[in-house]
Motif scaffolding. Structure first.
Motif, PDB file in Angstrom:
ATOM      1  N   ASN A 189      -3.924  19.432  -4.427  1.00 27.16           N
ATOM      2  CA  ASN A 189      -3.178  18.428  -5.210  1.00 27.16           C
ATOM      3  C   ASN A 189      -1.913  17.927  -4.526  1.00 27.16           C
ATOM      4  N   GLY A 190      -1.893  17.940  -3.201  1.00 30.07           N
ATOM      5  CA  GLY A 190      -0.731  17.439  -2.473  1.00 30.07           C
ATOM      6  C   GLY A 190      -0.638  15.924  -2.547  1.00 30.07           C
ATOM      7  N   ASP A 191       0.592  15.438  -2.580  1.00 28.96           N
ATOM      8  CA  ASP A 191       0.816  13.988  -2.663  1.00 28.96           C
ATOM      9  C   ASP A 191       2.199  13.673  -2.122  1.00 28.96           C
ATOM     10  N   VAL A 192       2.346  12.462  -1.605  1.00 30.15           N
ATOM     11  CA  VAL A 192       3.674  11.950  -1.274  1.00 30.15           C
ATOM     12  C   VAL A 192       4.308  11.508  -2.590  1.00 30.15           C
ATOM     13  N   PRO A 193       5.610  11.230  -2.631  1.00 30.87           N
ATOM     14  CA  PRO A 193       6.224  10.777  -3.883  1.00 30.87           C
ATOM     15  C   PRO A 193       5.484   9.566  -4.457  1.00 30.87           C
TER      16      PRO A 193
ATOM     17  N   GLN B  49      -0.984   2.907 -11.161  1.00 28.77           N
ATOM     18  CA  GLN B  49      -0.083   2.963 -10.007  1.00 28.77           C
ATOM     19  C   GLN B  49       0.690   1.661  -9.811  1.00 28.77           C
ATOM     20  N   VAL B  50       0.154   0.568 -10.343  1.00 23.91           N
ATOM     21  CA  VAL B  50       0.812  -0.735 -10.202  1.00 23.91           C
ATOM     22  C   VAL B  50       2.153  -0.678 -10.934  1.00 23.91           C
ATOM     23  N   GLY B  51       3.214  -1.027 -10.241  1.00 23.65           N
ATOM     24  CA  GLY B  51       4.552  -0.975 -10.811  1.00 23.65           C
ATOM     25  C   GLY B  51       5.234   0.375 -10.641  1.00 23.65           C
ATOM     26  N   VAL B  52       4.472   1.406 -10.273  1.00 25.24           N
ATOM     27  CA  VAL B  52       5.027   2.743 -10.035  1.00 25.24           C
ATOM     28  C   VAL B  52       5.160   2.976  -8.531  1.00 25.24           C
ATOM     29  N   THR B  53       4.053   2.778  -7.819  1.00 22.61           N
ATOM     30  CA  THR B  53       4.071   2.878  -6.360  1.00 22.61           C
ATOM     31  C   THR B  53       4.533   1.521  -5.845  1.00 22.61           C
ATOM     32  N   ARG B  54       5.801   1.460  -5.433  1.00 22.72           N
ATOM     33  CA  ARG B  54       6.419   0.171  -5.101  1.00 22.72           C
ATOM     34  C   ARG B  54       6.693  -0.021  -3.612  1.00 22.72           C
ATOM     35  N   SER B  55       6.338   0.969  -2.796  1.00 22.73           N
ATOM     36  CA  SER B  55       6.589   0.809  -1.367  1.00 22.73           C
ATOM     37  C   SER B  55       5.438   1.418  -0.565  1.00 22.73           C
TER      38      SER B  55
ATOM     39  N   GLY C  68       1.134  -2.875   1.659  1.00 27.87           N
ATOM     40  CA  GLY C  68       2.462  -2.893   2.255  1.00 27.87           C
ATOM     41  C   GLY C  68       3.592  -3.063   1.272  1.00 27.87           C
ATOM     42  N   SER C  69       3.298  -3.556   0.082  1.00 25.36           N
ATOM     43  CA  SER C  69       4.379  -3.770  -0.889  1.00 25.36           C
ATOM     44  C   SER C  69       4.137  -2.998  -2.178  1.00 25.36           C
ATOM     45  N   GLY C  70       3.493  -1.857  -2.057  1.00 25.52           N
ATOM     46  CA  GLY C  70       3.205  -1.048  -3.234  1.00 25.52           C
ATOM     47  C   GLY C  70       1.855  -1.388  -3.828  1.00 25.52           C
ATOM     48  N   ALA C  71       1.460  -0.601  -4.824  1.00 26.80           N
ATOM     49  CA  ALA C  71       0.164  -0.808  -5.469  1.00 26.80           C
ATOM     50  C   ALA C  71       0.158  -2.145  -6.205  1.00 26.80           C
ATOM     51  N   GLN C  72      -0.871  -2.928  -5.943  1.00 30.48           N
ATOM     52  CA  GLN C  72      -1.030  -4.256  -6.547  1.00 30.48           C
ATOM     53  C   GLN C  72      -2.444  -4.368  -7.107  1.00 30.48           C
TER      54      GLN C  72
ATOM     55  N   THR D 269       5.828   5.792  -3.532  1.00 32.84           N
ATOM     56  CA  THR D 269       5.453   5.301  -2.218  1.00 32.84           C
ATOM     57  C   THR D 269       4.014   5.714  -1.904  1.00 32.84           C
ATOM     58  N   GLY D 270       3.551   5.326  -0.742  1.00 31.21           N
ATOM     59  CA  GLY D 270       2.204   5.701  -0.311  1.00 31.21           C
ATOM     60  C   GLY D 270       1.578   4.612   0.525  1.00 31.21           C
ATOM     61  N   VAL D 271       0.295   4.785   0.793  1.00 33.87           N
ATOM     62  CA  VAL D 271      -0.480   3.824   1.569  1.00 33.87           C
ATOM     63  C   VAL D 271      -1.728   3.465   0.763  1.00 33.87           C
ATOM     64  N   CYS D 272      -2.594   2.656   1.341  1.00 36.96           N
ATOM     65  CA  CYS D 272      -3.792   2.224   0.613  1.00 36.96           C
ATOM     66  C   CYS D 272      -4.657   3.401   0.195  1.00 36.96           C
TER      67      CYS D 272
END
Length: 167
Positions: free
Chosen positions: A26-30, A8-14, A145-149, A33-36
């Motif tokens: 199997n529901g998911d937000v784009p 997810q690092v570099g893909v989930t950026r917000s 807060g700034s995407g997957a890290q 994006t996402g949360v922790c």
């Protein structure tokens, strides 16, 4: 599961904490994006476990066991799995709840950690298999807060939970 978190690092950026109508199962937000909690959900989904379904079905069976922080009267498959206290409850009920310590070596790759942030919010992440050079701990995959890290944050906040699920 760890690989699913790291991918997810570099893909989930917000970061987007809004309520969303999700497919079920199997529901998911784009993915960008996402949360922790989405880091954890996607990591387990990569390993073949759908926490959306698992949490929802458990909440239908034992709704009283889950926090009432949001005034919900019944389970909601769109949001319940995206809330840290609900995931912590699920992991306590169906996985191992492990001691919270200040020893990095106690936290193994694939473990789930929850925290209380300085301003009182809850947070969750996945312990990775990447060691922090010169220490006894691993980097953690999370989104604060700034995407997957993938960062050295295991003891950056007050640890409130330590779980092992699915092994």
């Amino acid at each position: 599961m760890i690989d699913g978190a790291k991918r997810q690092v570099g893909v989930t950026r917000s970061y987007d904490s809004g309520y969303h109508q999700l497919a079920y199962p199997n529901g998911d937000v784009p993915r960008e994006t996402g949360v922790c909690t989405d880091v954890v959900i996607r990591a387990y989904r990569h390993a073949g476990a759908d926490l959306q379904v698992l949490v929802h079905e458990d909440m239908k069976r034992a709704f009283a066991a889950y926090p009432k922080n949001w005034g919900m009267q019944h389970p909601d498959p769109n949001i319940d799995h995206r809330r840290v206290p609900n995931l912590a409850t699920f992991f306590r009920r169906h996985g191992q709840s492990l001691p919270v310590t200040r020893r990095g070596a106690d936290y193994r790759p694939g473990d789930i950690v929850t925290w209380r942030l300085l301003y009182g919010a809850t947070h969750i992440g996945v312990v990775s298999d990447v060691p922090v050079r010169g220490t006894d701990r691993q980097l953690v995959v999370h989104n604060i807060g700034s995407g997957a890290q993938i960062e050295d944050v295991l003891f950056a906040y007050a640890v409130t939970g330590h779980y092992r699920y699915g092994r």
